[in-house]
Write a protein that holds these residues in place. Sequence first.
Motif, PDB file in Angstrom:
ATOM      1  N   UNK A 111     -19.899  24.781 -16.147  1.00  0.00           N
ATOM      2  CA  UNK A 111     -20.273  25.583 -17.472  1.00  0.00           C
ATOM      3  C   UNK A 111     -21.687  24.977 -17.704  1.00  0.00           C
ATOM      4  N   UNK A 112     -22.498  25.850 -18.143  1.00  0.00           N
ATOM      5  CA  UNK A 112     -23.920  25.284 -18.809  1.00  0.00           C
ATOM      6  C   UNK A 112     -24.043  26.028 -19.970  1.00  0.00           C
ATOM      7  N   UNK A 113     -25.016  25.007 -20.806  1.00  0.00           N
ATOM      8  CA  UNK A 113     -25.442  25.630 -22.038  1.00  0.00           C
ATOM      9  C   UNK A 113     -26.938  25.511 -21.854  1.00  0.00           C
ATOM     10  N   UNK A 114     -27.551  26.841 -21.871  1.00  0.00           N
ATOM     11  CA  UNK A 114     -29.022  26.705 -21.867  1.00  0.00           C
ATOM     12  C   UNK A 114     -29.354  26.049 -20.436  1.00  0.00           C
ATOM     13  N   UNK A 115     -28.827  26.202 -19.543  1.00  0.00           N
ATOM     14  CA  UNK A 115     -28.835  25.384 -18.148  1.00  0.00           C
ATOM     15  C   UNK A 115     -28.406  24.218 -17.869  1.00  0.00           C
ATOM     16  N   UNK A 116     -27.962  23.606 -18.916  1.00  0.00           N
ATOM     17  CA  UNK A 116     -27.596  22.065 -18.929  1.00  0.00           C
ATOM     18  C   UNK A 116     -25.941  22.083 -18.774  1.00  0.00           C
ATOM     19  N   UNK A 117     -25.317  21.287 -18.193  1.00  0.00           N
ATOM     20  CA  UNK A 117     -23.922  21.048 -18.003  1.00  0.00           C
ATOM     21  C   UNK A 117     -23.541  19.930 -18.991  1.00  0.00           C
ATOM     22  N   UNK A 118     -22.629  20.332 -19.847  1.00  0.00           N
ATOM     23  CA  UNK A 118     -21.994  19.407 -21.140  1.00  0.00           C
ATOM     24  C   UNK A 118     -21.342  18.541 -20.174  1.00  0.00           C
ATOM     25  N   UNK A 119     -20.868  17.372 -20.874  1.00  0.00           N
ATOM     26  CA  UNK A 119     -20.094  16.225 -20.400  1.00  0.00           C
ATOM     27  C   UNK A 119     -18.600  16.173 -21.220  1.00  0.00           C
ATOM     28  N   UNK A 120     -18.052  15.449 -20.430  1.00  0.00           N
ATOM     29  CA  UNK A 120     -16.671  15.081 -21.076  1.00  0.00           C
ATOM     30  C   UNK A 120     -16.729  13.926 -21.908  1.00  0.00           C
ATOM     31  N   UNK A 121     -15.600  13.457 -22.697  1.00  0.00           N
ATOM     32  CA  UNK A 121     -15.807  12.557 -23.440  1.00  0.00           C
ATOM     33  C   UNK A 121     -15.992  10.854 -22.556  1.00  0.00           C
ATOM     34  N   UNK A 122     -15.676  11.064 -21.609  1.00  0.00           N
ATOM     35  CA  UNK A 122     -16.152   9.791 -20.570  1.00  0.00           C
ATOM     36  C   UNK A 122     -17.262   9.975 -19.781  1.00  0.00           C
ATOM     37  N   UNK A 123     -18.097  11.208 -20.072  1.00  0.00           N
ATOM     38  CA  UNK A 123     -19.412  11.412 -19.514  1.00  0.00           C
ATOM     39  C   UNK A 123     -19.464  11.901 -18.328  1.00  0.00           C
TER      40      UNK A 123
END
Length: 254
Positions: free
Chosen positions: A42-54
Amino acid sequence: MSQIPPLDPNVAARKGFRESEERLKRFWTAVDVVEGKGGWSVTLDGRTPKTPAHAQLVLPTEAAARLVADEWAAQGEFLDPATMPATRLASTAIDRVSQVREPVADEIAAFAGSDLVCYLAEHPASLAEEQAREWTPWRDWAALELGVVLQPVEGVIHRPQDPAAIARVRELSLRLDDFALTGLAMVTPLLGSAVLAMALQRGLLSGEAAFELSRLDEAFQERQWGVDAEAAERTAARRAEAVLIDRWFRALQV
């Protein structure tokens, strides 16, 4: 389930999920999914978010990634984790279930030891007949197709099941990948039945159908005594959870 506690709802930040006591304001415009190493991100403005454990939020199929991406795209001015169950499932699979697969499978298998579809009402006769009619085909299916042979009993007194059946449920659970195992772990206690949960995971039951089968006694009582608004709200929330997990399983199989 004890091995996979719910994620903290106050986690997220611009570069991914991070602990925060403040509401996170939406910082992205475009949401997409991108195929890459290890699956679909998944990308948000081209960047992939991370889970709580990064860890990177990467899923095994495009359909599953889009299910998560749609939740991010649907956010308003502020992030509301309560409206992001697929994101929570994905993060739980990546952060937790991947690390505790065997204990999670043990808990799923434990439900087979007291599976809902094995406990028929002693009375009234009409409820017992309905349970027998609706549940017997699924016990038979589990025995014939899965090798999980469970014995029915009348009443609520616990009857131990064959350890081989419980071991078989554990074995089948461990054959699933982390994402499917997470869905199975979440829906089994919701339904009170490893049999119904496995039928749902395999696409033989819809989420709504599995949920209705799990609440025959409750529905019977409602027909007798009516339903209050608070109980109806709880039921609707549980039904929605079952439907979402059904969508999760289907997305993983595309």
